[in-house]
Design an enzyme around this catalytic site. Structure first.
Site, PDB file in Angstrom:
ATOM      1  N   ASN A   1       0.872  -1.178   0.000  1.00 50.87           N
ATOM      2  CA  ASN A   1       0.000   0.000   0.000  1.00 50.87           C
ATOM      3  C   ASN A   1       0.909   1.228   0.000  1.00 50.87           C
ATOM      4  OD1 ASN A   1      -1.787   2.053   0.503  1.00 50.87           O
ATOM      5  ND2 ASN A   1      -2.318   1.386   2.586  1.00 50.87           N
TER       6      ASN A   1
ATOM      7  N   LYS B   1       0.107   4.223  -0.320  1.00 49.44           N
ATOM      8  CA  LYS B   1      -0.545   5.431   0.221  1.00 49.44           C
ATOM      9  C   LYS B   1      -0.296   6.606  -0.728  1.00 49.44           C
ATOM     10  CE  LYS B   1      -0.172   3.363   4.729  1.00 49.44           C
ATOM     11  NZ  LYS B   1      -0.197   3.507   6.163  1.00 49.44           N
TER      12      LYS B   1
ATOM     13  N   HIS C   1      -9.589   1.117   4.374  1.00 49.82           N
ATOM     14  CA  HIS C   1      -8.349   1.318   5.139  1.00 49.82           C
ATOM     15  C   HIS C   1      -8.626   2.269   6.299  1.00 49.82           C
ATOM     16  CE1 HIS C   1      -4.322   2.630   6.217  1.00 49.82           C
ATOM     17  NE2 HIS C   1      -3.902   1.512   5.666  1.00 49.82           N
TER      18      HIS C   1
ATOM     19  N   GLU D   1      -7.081   4.687   7.466  1.00 45.66           N
ATOM     20  CA  GLU D   1      -6.870   6.122   7.189  1.00 45.66           C
ATOM     21  C   GLU D   1      -8.080   6.699   6.478  1.00 45.66           C
ATOM     22  OE1 GLU D   1      -3.053   5.666   5.309  1.00 45.66           O
ATOM     23  OE2 GLU D   1      -2.198   5.155   7.254  1.00 45.66           O
TER      24      GLU D   1
ATOM     25  N   GLU E   1      -5.671  -4.952  10.257  1.00 46.08           N
ATOM     26  CA  GLU E   1      -4.700  -3.891  10.488  1.00 46.08           C
ATOM     27  C   GLU E   1      -5.055  -3.129  11.763  1.00 46.08           C
ATOM     28  OE1 GLU E   1      -2.428  -2.756   6.671  1.00 46.08           O
ATOM     29  OE2 GLU E   1      -4.128  -1.416   6.904  1.00 46.08           O
TER      30      GLU E   1
ATOM     31  N   GLY F   1       2.084   2.365  10.712  1.00 44.31           N
ATOM     32  CA  GLY F   1       3.015   3.476  10.571  1.00 44.31           C
ATOM     33  C   GLY F   1       3.694   3.880  11.863  1.00 44.31           C
TER      34      GLY F   1
ATOM     35  N   SER G   1       3.151  -1.932  10.390  1.00 41.44           N
ATOM     36  CA  SER G   1       4.600  -1.956  10.671  1.00 41.44           C
ATOM     37  C   SER G   1       5.262  -3.287  10.300  1.00 41.44           C
ATOM     38  CB  SER G   1       4.877  -1.588  12.131  1.00 41.44           C
ATOM     39  OG  SER G   1       4.409  -0.275  12.402  1.00 41.44           O
TER      40      SER G   1
HETATM   41  P1  PGA Z   1       2.666   0.421   7.594  1.00 39.98           P
HETATM   42  O1  PGA Z   1       1.220   0.622   6.938  1.00 39.98           O
HETATM   43  O2  PGA Z   1       3.226  -0.857   7.044  1.00 39.98           O
HETATM   44  O3  PGA Z   1       3.455   1.631   7.154  1.00 39.98           O
HETATM   45  O4  PGA Z   1       2.472   0.358   9.056  1.00 39.98           O
HETATM   46  C1  PGA Z   1       0.367  -0.459   6.692  1.00 39.98           C
HETATM   47  C2  PGA Z   1      -0.917   0.020   6.077  1.00 39.98           C
HETATM   48  O5  PGA Z   1      -1.399   1.090   6.428  1.00 39.98           O
HETATM   49  O6  PGA Z   1      -1.497  -0.676   5.209  1.00 39.98           O
END
Ligand code: PGA
Length: 252
Positions: free
Chosen positions: A11, A13, A97, A99, A167, A173, A213
């Site tokens: 992803n 983003k 997601h 976010e 997730e 993140g 992460s």
């Molecule tokens: P990250 O994000 O690996 O940077 O923690 C995962 C995601 O949001 O899909």
């Protein structure tokens, strides 16, 4: 050992900057194109989807969007429909997601509408669920997952091998990944919820990804647990060599 084909999805983003795009794609192509036995997917921002598809032509790497809208066409300024993605020969789409839930008003109802539209257009949705830190600390993880899975997916005709990503919001993140035990437990809960609503067959074929992460060093610890069938990778998917290590960690 399950016979589910593992999925490693990147992803991106809202990354990378335009000047870094070609190098990332050619590095990825060079490092993961020849790995077999793992479904590999990259999910760039909409503006890069067409070029990503073209630059990956001929190698078996899937391309996914990060969202979609359920109506096919019409007066919906700023939206991109599942129909349009499908017409572009895009194979996957991330839906729900955290976010998007947190910053853009995504709800379980919109997740359901988007997932139905994606399946109808032959896209493979990657439906994201997960609890916040406050919810985990309050012992509400199972209740949250139950609400998200039933609200987002009950009544949806899931195909064999559908994809859900667990997730936990607190792990995204932050560098604070869940433990493999926590990931395995939550993914097991999700499989159980899918079995209740969609039957044992669909649940047994469901690929459940862990995200939050994930990096080259810890990927193997998640992928070796029985309920985790892959990873949804944010930050580490922007470095081809790290992403390639994660893909390799999913090899049976
Ligand atoms: P990250 O994000 O690996 O940077 O923690 C995962 C995601 O949001 O899909």
């Amino acid at each position: 050992m399950s016979d589910r084909v593992p999925v490693i999805a990147g992803n991106w983003k809202m990354n990378p900057a335009p000047g870094d795009f070609s190098a990332l794609i050619s590095d990825l192509r060079a490092s993961i194109a020849s790995i077999e036995g793992v479904e590999r997917v990259v999910c760039p921002p909409f503006v890069y989807l067409g070029s990503t598809r073209d630059l990956l032509l001929g190698c078996d790497i899937g391309v996914g969007a990060q969202d979609c809208f359920w109506h096919d066409y019409g007066a919906y300024t700023g939206e991109i429909s599942a129909a349009m993605l499908s017409a572009l020969a895009i194979g996957y789409v991330i839906i729900g997601h955290s976010e998007r839930r947190q910053y853009f008003g995504e709800t379980d109802e919109t997740v359901k509408l988007k997932t139905e539209a994606a399946i109808e257009k032959d896209l493979k949705p990657i439906v994201c669920v997960g609890e916040t830190l406050a919810q985990r600390e309050a012992g509400e993880t199972e209740a949250v997952l139950t609400m998200q899975i039933s609200g987002g997916l009950r009544g949806v005709k899931l195909p064999q091998g559908a994809i859900v990503a667990y997730e936990p919001v607190w792990a995204i993140g932050t560098g604070q990944a869940a433990s493999p035990e926590q990931a395995n437990e939550a993914c097991g809960m999700i499989r159980g919820l899918i079995a209740q609503d969609h039957g044992e067959d669909i649940a047994a074929s469901l690929r459940i990804l862990y995200g939050g992460s994930v990096n080259a060093a810890n990927a193997g610890s998640f992928l070796s647990t029985p309920e985790v069938d892959g990873a949804l990778v944010g930050g580490a998917s922007l470095k081809a060599s790290d992403f390639a290590e994660i893909v390799k960690a999913a090899l049976p």
